[in-house]
Write a protein that holds these residues in place. Sequence first.
Motif, PDB file in Angstrom:
ATOM      1  N   SER A 153       0.825  -1.208   0.000  1.00  0.00           N
ATOM      2  CA  SER A 153       0.000   0.000   0.000  1.00  0.00           C
ATOM      3  C   SER A 153       0.861   1.259   0.000  1.00  0.00           C
ATOM      4  N   GLY A 154       2.010   1.208   0.680  1.00  0.00           N
ATOM      5  CA  GLY A 154       2.902   2.352   0.659  1.00  0.00           C
ATOM      6  C   GLY A 154       3.447   2.630  -0.728  1.00  0.00           C
ATOM      7  N   VAL A 155       3.789   1.571  -1.456  1.00  0.00           N
ATOM      8  CA  VAL A 155       4.271   1.719  -2.833  1.00  0.00           C
ATOM      9  C   VAL A 155       3.168   2.291  -3.719  1.00  0.00           C
ATOM     10  N   TRP A 156       1.973   1.759  -3.576  1.00  0.00           N
ATOM     11  CA  TRP A 156       0.843   2.249  -4.387  1.00  0.00           C
ATOM     12  C   TRP A 156       0.570   3.728  -4.104  1.00  0.00           C
ATOM     13  N   ALA A 157       0.661   4.126  -2.837  1.00  0.00           N
ATOM     14  CA  ALA A 157       0.424   5.522  -2.487  1.00  0.00           C
ATOM     15  C   ALA A 157       1.504   6.431  -3.074  1.00  0.00           C
ATOM     16  N   ASP A 158       2.749   5.945  -3.116  1.00  0.00           N
ATOM     17  CA  ASP A 158       3.822   6.724  -3.742  1.00  0.00           C
ATOM     18  C   ASP A 158       3.582   6.882  -5.233  1.00  0.00           C
ATOM     19  N   ARG A 159       3.165   5.821  -5.885  1.00  0.00           N
ATOM     20  CA  ARG A 159       2.928   5.866  -7.335  1.00  0.00           C
ATOM     21  C   ARG A 159       1.752   6.775  -7.671  1.00  0.00           C
ATOM     22  N   ALA A 160       0.723   6.768  -6.813  1.00  0.00           N
ATOM     23  CA  ALA A 160      -0.448   7.602  -7.060  1.00  0.00           C
ATOM     24  C   ALA A 160      -0.211   9.054  -6.665  1.00  0.00           C
ATOM     25  N   ALA A 161       0.857   9.298  -5.904  1.00  0.00           N
ATOM     26  CA  ALA A 161       1.184  10.645  -5.425  1.00  0.00           C
ATOM     27  C   ALA A 161       0.088  11.196  -4.526  1.00  0.00           C
TER      28      ALA A 161
ATOM     29  N   LYS B 118      -4.596  10.408   0.815  1.00  0.00           N
ATOM     30  CA  LYS B 118      -5.952  10.429   1.353  1.00  0.00           C
ATOM     31  C   LYS B 118      -6.874   9.366   0.762  1.00  0.00           C
ATOM     32  N   PRO B 119      -6.861   9.101  -0.570  1.00  0.00           N
ATOM     33  CA  PRO B 119      -7.763   8.064  -1.091  1.00  0.00           C
ATOM     34  C   PRO B 119      -7.518   6.696  -0.460  1.00  0.00           C
ATOM     35  N   PHE B 120      -6.266   6.358  -0.190  1.00  0.00           N
ATOM     36  CA  PHE B 120      -5.962   5.068   0.442  1.00  0.00           C
ATOM     37  C   PHE B 120      -6.439   5.050   1.889  1.00  0.00           C
ATOM     38  N   VAL B 121      -6.255   6.179   2.565  1.00  0.00           N
ATOM     39  CA  VAL B 121      -6.713   6.276   3.953  1.00  0.00           C
ATOM     40  C   VAL B 121      -8.232   6.146   4.013  1.00  0.00           C
TER      41      VAL B 121
ATOM     42  N   HIS C 152       6.489  12.876  -5.437  1.00  0.00           N
ATOM     43  CA  HIS C 152       6.399  11.437  -5.650  1.00  0.00           C
ATOM     44  C   HIS C 152       6.517  11.098  -7.127  1.00  0.00           C
ATOM     45  N   HIS C 153       7.150   9.989  -7.408  1.00  0.00           N
ATOM     46  CA  HIS C 153       7.279   9.509  -8.769  1.00  0.00           C
ATOM     47  C   HIS C 153       6.103   8.615  -9.108  1.00  0.00           C
ATOM     48  N   SER C 154       5.581   8.737 -10.287  1.00  0.00           N
ATOM     49  CA  SER C 154       4.390   7.971 -10.658  1.00  0.00           C
ATOM     50  C   SER C 154       4.701   6.508 -10.931  1.00  0.00           C
ATOM     51  N   ARG C 155       5.971   6.147 -11.052  1.00  0.00           N
ATOM     52  CA  ARG C 155       6.311   4.760 -11.373  1.00  0.00           C
ATOM     53  C   ARG C 155       7.195   4.115 -10.303  1.00  0.00           C
ATOM     54  N   THR C 156       6.990   4.510  -9.073  1.00  0.00           N
ATOM     55  CA  THR C 156       7.755   3.917  -7.981  1.00  0.00           C
ATOM     56  C   THR C 156       7.471   2.429  -7.869  1.00  0.00           C
ATOM     57  N   ARG C 157       8.524   1.629  -7.802  1.00  0.00           N
ATOM     58  CA  ARG C 157       8.382   0.192  -7.618  1.00  0.00           C
ATOM     59  C   ARG C 157       9.187  -0.216  -6.387  1.00  0.00           C
ATOM     60  N   MET C 158       8.840  -1.383  -5.851  1.00  0.00           N
ATOM     61  CA  MET C 158       9.490  -1.820  -4.628  1.00  0.00           C
ATOM     62  C   MET C 158      10.998  -1.945  -4.817  1.00  0.00           C
TER      63      MET C 158
ATOM     64  N   PRO D 265      13.504   9.010   1.895  1.00  0.00           N
ATOM     65  CA  PRO D 265      13.336  10.076   0.915  1.00  0.00           C
ATOM     66  C   PRO D 265      11.853  10.380   0.728  1.00  0.00           C
ATOM     67  N   PRO D 266      11.458  11.643   0.549  1.00  0.00           N
ATOM     68  CA  PRO D 266      10.039  11.988   0.454  1.00  0.00           C
ATOM     69  C   PRO D 266       9.301  11.242  -0.645  1.00  0.00           C
ATOM     70  N   GLU D 267       9.981  10.995  -1.784  1.00  0.00           N
ATOM     71  CA  GLU D 267       9.272  10.373  -2.909  1.00  0.00           C
ATOM     72  C   GLU D 267       8.946   8.906  -2.686  1.00  0.00           C
ATOM     73  N   ILE D 268       9.577   8.275  -1.681  1.00  0.00           N
ATOM     74  CA  ILE D 268       9.259   6.871  -1.381  1.00  0.00           C
ATOM     75  C   ILE D 268       8.944   6.694   0.101  1.00  0.00           C
ATOM     76  N   ARG D 269       8.446   7.749   0.717  1.00  0.00           N
ATOM     77  CA  ARG D 269       8.144   7.674   2.147  1.00  0.00           C
ATOM     78  C   ARG D 269       7.068   6.630   2.431  1.00  0.00           C
ATOM     79  N   GLY D 270       6.061   6.565   1.564  1.00  0.00           N
ATOM     80  CA  GLY D 270       5.022   5.556   1.741  1.00  0.00           C
ATOM     81  C   GLY D 270       5.588   4.146   1.644  1.00  0.00           C
ATOM     82  N   SER D 271       6.486   3.933   0.693  1.00  0.00           N
ATOM     83  CA  SER D 271       7.109   2.623   0.538  1.00  0.00           C
ATOM     84  C   SER D 271       7.914   2.252   1.778  1.00  0.00           C
ATOM     85  N   CYS D 272       8.630   3.235   2.344  1.00  0.00           N
ATOM     86  CA  CYS D 272       9.430   2.967   3.541  1.00  0.00           C
ATOM     87  C   CYS D 272       8.540   2.631   4.729  1.00  0.00           C
TER      88      CYS D 272
END
Length: 416
Positions: A74-82, A85-88, A207-213, A339-346
Amino acid sequence: MPGFISNLFINRIRRIPPSVRALGVVSFLTDMSSEMIYPLLPVFLTSTLGAGTLAIGIIEGIAESTAALLKVFSGVWADRAARRKPFVLFGYSLAGFVRPLIGLAMTWPVVLICRFLDRVGKGVRTAPRDALIADVTEPSFRGQAYGFHRMMDNAGAVAGPLAAAFLLGVMNVPLRVVFLCSIIPALAVVLVIVFRLKEPEESARLHHSRTRMRDAWGKLSGDFKGFLAALVVFTLGNSTDAFILLRLSDAGVAASWIAVIWAMQHVVKSATAYLGGLLTDRWGPRRTLMIGWVLYGAVYGAFAIEASQGFLIAVFLTYGVYFGLAEPSERAWVAEMAPPEIRGSCMGLYHGAIGMAALPASVLFGVLWSLFGATIAFLTGAALALAAVGVIMRVGTTPSKGNRADRDANCAAPSL
């Protein structure tokens, strides 16, 4: 003097960003709704639906494994979606509306489906929520922000059982109706998220739109990976609290008093969580976390001793202080190194590491207890906690692939 302390506390709470305060209310109401059901679920399954212990194990095993796995992604998905709130909103809404349906179940597989979907909601929301708290909070204040959130979460865990007890004992409401009533705070949760929770517009640019694990993993510093390794070692010694409750029961504490002591421990958690966040901001997350883990080791060491009921109850309440120190500091440290762009992933990796190590931890503890007794089992948990402290001592606070000053400037909280 009490008035001064109260005013100081209120003034500090006012400094917490509005979105974090909103998430605190959301967690309070969610835990209230959840804890109106969860402590009564084993009784409902066995006495009302006629299910056995195997069914309970299957239900909880699938539910918690699902939540642990989804927290990673879910953290990765939230980073990709930038967006966070929708996930929350989806996560809290799904859990809140499905959970009360347990009251309509006629067979235990229906409860399994409800618990599964409940944990799907938890898995989806947790990492994006914790990342959002970091997004909207100044770096120097994050410990207190996470501490406030954990304080509200644990307060809800006290309010839920009390509400259920009032409905059952005073209002003479049937058990199924109590479960259905849990939808009331769940509905309030949705309203708070929709109308009070805001995320900064700047987050879309971070956030990057193509963040992957695998991309996220490559950006992590060695210190962050060392923190995850220490977390896994610690969690392997952090078994389910059911074993501690069993220890109290074996010492002669009555079941009715165990329920009261359980609620009291949540009071301790709530009371110390904000203090833990304050210490995190003053001392740094590593030092605060080390103190929390050392305290955990001392608590497990004390449980290994054949002692009086009063001593074990005091130790159990002290155990709540560990949560107050560790939970805010762990999350604040993740936010500091990510890093801010992958904070959700972390955040997802952090929660996933805990979830994945929790199952073998309980199995290991159960095997040790069965073969060698409670003393060896608790001493092993204490030893693993202290070993994790040793790993943490070798971990710095290096940000992951980026300039810390620039990163902190970019993610300072906007006025919400």
